[in-house]
Design an enzyme around this catalytic site. Sequence first.
Site, PDB file in Angstrom:
ATOM      1  N   HIS A 119       0.771  -1.027  -0.076  1.00  0.00           N
ATOM      2  CA  HIS A 119       0.096   0.080  -0.015  1.00  0.00           C
ATOM      3  C   HIS A 119       0.931   1.294  -0.020  1.00  0.00           C
ATOM      4  O   HIS A 119       1.865   1.637   0.882  1.00  0.00           O
ATOM      5  CB  HIS A 119      -0.820   0.069   1.254  1.00  0.00           C
ATOM      6  N   CYS A 120       0.941   1.973  -1.066  1.00  0.00           N
ATOM      7  CA  CYS A 120       1.738   3.137  -0.994  1.00  0.00           C
ATOM      8  C   CYS A 120       1.020   4.304  -0.797  1.00  0.00           C
ATOM      9  O   CYS A 120      -0.253   4.945  -1.269  1.00  0.00           O
ATOM     10  CB  CYS A 120       2.105   3.403  -2.540  1.00  0.00           C
ATOM     11  N   PRO A 121       1.221   5.229   0.303  1.00  0.00           N
ATOM     12  CA  PRO A 121       0.478   6.295   0.889  1.00  0.00           C
ATOM     13  C   PRO A 121       0.787   7.621  -0.477  1.00  0.00           C
ATOM     14  O   PRO A 121       0.022   8.364  -0.300  1.00  0.00           O
ATOM     15  CB  PRO A 121       1.085   6.613   2.139  1.00  0.00           C
ATOM     16  N   ASN A 125      -3.073   4.605  -2.460  1.00  0.00           N
ATOM     17  CA  ASN A 125      -4.024   3.332  -3.169  1.00  0.00           C
ATOM     18  C   ASN A 125      -2.937   2.215  -2.814  1.00  0.00           C
ATOM     19  O   ASN A 125      -1.737   2.448  -2.706  1.00  0.00           O
ATOM     20  CB  ASN A 125      -4.111   3.551  -4.743  1.00  0.00           C
TER      21      ASN A 125
END
Length: 266
Positions: A119-121, A125
Amino acid sequence: MKFRLHFVVDPMGWFCVSAVFSVWLYNTVFIPMLVLFPHYREGHIPWALVVSYYLASLFCLTALLRSSTADPGRLPQDPHIPHSEREHWELCNKCNLMRPKRSHHCSRCGHCVRRMDHHCPWINNCVGEDNHWLFLQLCFYTQVLSLFTLVLDFCQYYYFQPLANLRQEEFTGHHELALLRVSSFMGLVMFGGMGSLFHTQLTGVLSDTTTIEKMAYFKNEVVPSRRPWQQTLAEVFGTRWKLLWFLPFRSRQPLGGATFHPRALV
């Protein structure tokens, strides 16, 4: 595959995306205004250089917006499980739904994602099976745009001819701080950070190992992928046409193959 908008309700994620967008906006507006257009009008640089800069900027923004809003591979509430693939599905102990192996439940998004990498802040997403190709493009074009900015900053003071229609002392006094320090610092940070991230992501793709799997197992316990790198990248980007791997405007079509099949982990 239809393009479906996918938004994650996370204020921290929205802040991170806004920060990345602000860096893009700064480089897209500030650098052309002070460097590209003035030197182009006086004939110091060709029009192809200006077009190339804006193409890199456009591709970078498109990859950012699409990777942030694309469905990463969210599993439906009642998935259809082909009879031939049932042995490759398992029950999620968090949402109590069936999912293909190599899927992962994202606690921040609240659902399972097929072949979730992380999960990439910064895009607010998950990076999963359906948008991993867009994330790779984002890393690549951010490097290109950052390197472009660094080269232009350097050429402005050490290579380009002085502008005839501009008082150089006044320009230096008003813009040297922003141009050399702010723009160059952001370019170095983005180029270095994205370069490292792109190398990590590309290494994982070529070895057919997600970031979550790297964290769950020691590196020497993962069996390297024996497939050709062309086949591996073609499955990630959804096409065998290598030129299309660089275009973020298209839709991804999953290729036939063992998409859900687990890798052999010793």
